[in-house]
Design a protein around this motif. Sequence first.
Motif, short mmCIF file in Angstrom:
data_model
loop_
_atom_site.label_atom_id
_atom_site.label_comp_id
_atom_site.label_asym_id
_atom_site.label_seq_id
_atom_site.Cartn_x
_atom_site.Cartn_y
_atom_site.Cartn_z
N UNK A 277 0.74 -1.30 0.10
CA UNK A 277 0.05 -0.12 -0.12
C UNK A 277 0.79 1.14 -0.05
N UNK A 278 1.85 1.19 0.91
CA UNK A 278 2.71 2.32 0.95
C UNK A 278 3.52 2.73 -0.33
N UNK B 211 4.63 5.89 -5.19
CA UNK B 211 4.91 5.83 -6.67
C UNK B 211 3.82 6.76 -7.54
N UNK B 212 2.53 6.72 -7.03
CA UNK B 212 1.35 7.47 -7.47
C UNK B 212 1.86 8.93 -7.58
N UNK B 213 2.69 9.38 -6.59
CA UNK B 213 2.93 10.96 -6.57
C UNK B 213 3.89 11.20 -7.83
N UNK B 214 3.16 12.09 -8.67
CA UNK B 214 4.19 12.21 -9.76
C UNK B 214 4.88 13.73 -9.15
N UNK C 209 2.44 16.56 -8.79
CA UNK C 209 1.93 16.42 -7.31
C UNK C 209 2.70 16.79 -6.15
N UNK C 210 3.80 16.47 -6.41
CA UNK C 210 4.90 16.77 -5.32
C UNK C 210 4.89 18.56 -5.35
N UNK C 211 5.19 19.21 -6.51
CA UNK C 211 5.15 20.26 -6.68
C UNK C 211 4.20 21.18 -6.03
N UNK C 212 2.90 20.64 -6.41
CA UNK C 212 1.78 21.38 -5.80
C UNK C 212 1.55 20.96 -4.13
N UNK C 213 2.10 20.05 -3.46
CA UNK C 213 1.94 19.80 -2.26
C UNK C 213 3.07 20.99 -1.63
#
Length: 174
Positions: free
Chosen positions: A22-23, A28-31, A34-38
Motif C-alpha cells: 500500500x505504501x 509511486x503514484x505521487x508524480x 503532485x509533489x510540486x503542488x504539495x
Amino acid sequence: MFMCLLICLTPRSGLADIDPAEYELKTSVRSEEQRKQLQAEFAREQQQEAERQRQEDEREARRQAAAKAAWETLPYPLRLTRTRCTACHAADNYANQRHNRIGWELVILRMQHFNEAQLGAGERGMIAAHLAEAYPATGSAALIEALQQLVVALVPFWFWLVWKILRSRHGSRA
Ligand code: HEC
C-alpha cells in the motif's frame, strides 16, 4: 505455563494487517507535478501562518502601547501608590480601609518599620495624601478616628496629669 507459551507465540493478527504494498503504491503514484503542488501548498500555509503571527504581534504591541499610555495619564501619586504598595500585597489591603491623613501616615509608617516597605524620601507624605483623598474616613468613623488620635497624642499630658494627681495625694497625706 504451556498456555502462556501458546498465547505468546500465536502470531498477532494486528501486525499481519499492514500491507507494505500500500505504501509503495502511494509513493509511486505521487508524480512530480503532485509533489510540486504539495510543496506550493505547504509554502502558502507557512506564509499564512507567518502573516497571522505578524498580525498577532502587532495587536499585542498596540495593546501594550495603549496600556502604557493609559498608565501614564494617571496622576503621579496614584501611580506611586500602586507601584509601592502592591509590591507585597494586593491593593485590596488598603483600598477597602478608610483613614484620615494621620491614619494613613501611621499605616505607611507601620509598613515601613514592621514590614520593611522601601520608600524614597518624601514618598510617604505623597502616598498618604493620595490615600486620604481617595479613601477618607467619613461620618462617625472619622470622628472616632480623630478622637483616638487625640487621646494618643495627649499621652504625655495623661502622664503629667496622673503624676500631678499622685503627687498632690502624696502631698496632702504628708
Ligand atoms: C515590604 C512589603 C510591604 C509593602 C511594600 C507594603 N506592605 Fe502593607 N502589608 C504588608 C504585610 C506583611 C501586611 C500584613 C501584616 C500587617 O498587617 O502588618 C500588610 C498589610 C497592610 C494593610 C492591612 C492592615 C490591616 O490593619 O488590615 C494595609 C492597609 C496596608 N498593608 C497598606 C499598605 C500601603 C498603603 C502600602 C504602601 C505604602 C503598603 N501597605 C506596602 C507588607 C507590605
